[in-house]
Design an enzyme around this catalytic site. Structure first.
Site, short mmCIF file in Angstrom:
data_model
loop_
_atom_site.label_atom_id
_atom_site.label_comp_id
_atom_site.label_asym_id
_atom_site.label_seq_id
_atom_site.Cartn_x
_atom_site.Cartn_y
_atom_site.Cartn_z
N ARG A 124 0.72 -1.24 0.12
CA ARG A 124 -0.10 0.08 -0.06
C ARG A 124 0.77 1.27 0.06
O ARG A 124 1.80 1.10 0.75
CB ARG A 124 -1.01 0.14 1.41
CG ARG A 124 -2.06 -0.84 1.31
CD ARG A 124 -3.03 -0.38 0.05
NE ARG A 124 -4.51 -1.38 0.13
CZ ARG A 124 -4.62 -2.29 -0.65
NH1 ARG A 124 -3.62 -2.76 -1.44
NH2 ARG A 124 -5.70 -3.17 -0.18
N GLU B 19 -3.38 7.47 -4.79
CA GLU B 19 -3.89 6.73 -6.27
C GLU B 19 -5.58 6.81 -6.54
O GLU B 19 -6.17 6.85 -5.48
CB GLU B 19 -3.21 5.32 -6.35
CG GLU B 19 -4.02 4.49 -5.24
CD GLU B 19 -3.34 2.94 -5.49
OE1 GLU B 19 -2.35 2.66 -5.30
OE2 GLU B 19 -4.47 2.31 -5.57
N HIS C 204 -1.38 -0.12 -10.04
CA HIS C 204 -2.09 -1.07 -9.12
C HIS C 204 -2.45 -2.38 -9.87
O HIS C 204 -3.66 -2.47 -9.87
CB HIS C 204 -3.28 -0.33 -8.25
CG HIS C 204 -3.58 -1.13 -6.90
ND1 HIS C 204 -4.19 -0.45 -5.61
CD2 HIS C 204 -3.57 -2.44 -6.42
CE1 HIS C 204 -4.30 -1.29 -4.89
NE2 HIS C 204 -3.98 -2.63 -5.39
#
Ligand code: 8YV
Length: 322
Positions: A240, A269, A288
């Site tokens: 993360r 993000e 991601h």
């Protein structure tokens, strides 16, 4: 006959998953895959028995407290549950589940891609070819860092960390890790345990982050800790964005303290990431994609559905986190 339970599905899911959902439940799908606001989440939860959601939906304390009483469960299509306030869910009697295990292989693959992309100057090379700036070759052209036989440091030796270690062993890397507790020898597979994080940092030629986002991990990789890495180390983040202090990482990438970084997850993000990550040559970035394979996204959906099936059959779901 009793009506099928009704599921609010917040995002468009893989076809096979939606087909199974439609067969077993009454569903409120999101065919346009629009990102719902908090208010919309609360409104659409109006008649459902459960919500099947992704990490893009923030079920914080406020939103959970506003959910109607009919919501019995939140089944996450993710292993990370940092977008969900578990205490608020417990207080409201809402069962929460996640999807562990099934995304470990895919995420470990992305960690390897990030490591290699960073070590071997993937970003610079790719940009050069695509922009038609590659006009020469020489023995000293774009030399990268070889990772074979180097030391691979892991923070967070859970499921993803362990599979990533296995993949890194394929490059003859020596595995070191820091974790809340030491693993059993058969799970450790010869990896060296570091009870102290600082001792892990000192030996991490590549440092790969695999810990969850929680109060203990926020900003964990800060300037002080980066300073403890070997000069020229590589940082990989597929966990993360919150685990990293972006200003500190960017400063170390600019100063040359770090060789490069391979990053799949970011603070802010998707659109509010630190601007330097778009600019620096020695950063290899992905949007991601950790679990983004056809196989894994199907498996995540089926795992979320297995959890819902258990809940509505009155059984304990396999992956209950609250
Ligand atoms: C998922 C992830 O794709 O599962 C997680 O925690 O970070 C991702 O790999 C995403 O969260 C789906 O909701």
């Amino acid at each position: 006959m009793r009506n099928k339970p009704s599921i609010f599905v917040t995002r468009k899911l893989p076809e096979a998953v939606e087909t199974r959902l439609a067969g077993d439940y009454q569903c409120d799908f999101n065919p346009d895959d629009r990102l719902y606001t908090g208010d919309e989440l609360v409104q659409r939860a109006d008649k459902c028995d459960a919500i099947l959601c992704c990490h893009t939906e923030k079920f914080n304390k406020e939103i959970i407290s506003r959910l109607p009483k009919n919501v019995r469960a939140i089944a996450n299509f993710s292993v990370g549950i940092d977008h969900c306030d578990l205490q608020a869910a417990i207080a409201k009697g809402i069962v929460v589940t996640n999807t562990p295990d099934v995304l470990s292989d895919a995420t470990a693959e992305i960690a390897m891609l990030c490591m290699l992309g960073a070590a071997r100057r993937g970003n610079e090379g790719f940009s050069m070819v695509r922009a038609d700036r590659w006009h020469d070759w020489s023995p000293t052209f774009m030399l990268g860092k070889q990772i074979t036989g180097k030391r691979f440091g892991i923070i967070g030796m859970g499921r993803v960390g362990q599979v990533t270690a296995k993949r890194a062993r394929g490059f003859d890397m020596q595995i070191h890790y820091h974790n809340r507790s030491r693993l059993d020898p058969e799970m450790e597979q010869g990896a060296t345990y570091h009870q102290q994080l600082d001792s892990l940092l000192a030996v991490s030629d590549v440092l790969s982050l695999h810990c969850p986002n929680n109060p203990d991990s926020v900003g964990l990789l800060n300037a002080d800790r980066i300073a403890k890495l070997p000069d020229g180390a590589i940082v990989v983040n597929t966990a993360r964005g919150t685990v990293v202090d972006d200003d500190a990482l960017v400063a170390a990438l600019k100063s040359g303290k770090l060789w490069a970084a391979g990053i799949d997850v970011f603070n802010g993000e998707p659109s509010e990431i630190h601007p330097a990550y778009r600019e620096l040559g020695n950063v290899f970035v992905l949007p991601h994609l950790g679990s983004a394979t056809v196989e894994t996204r199907d498996a995540m959906g089926f795992r979320a559905l297995d959890n819902l099936d258990a809940i509505f059959a009155g059984r304990e779901p396999l992956d209950r986190v609250a």
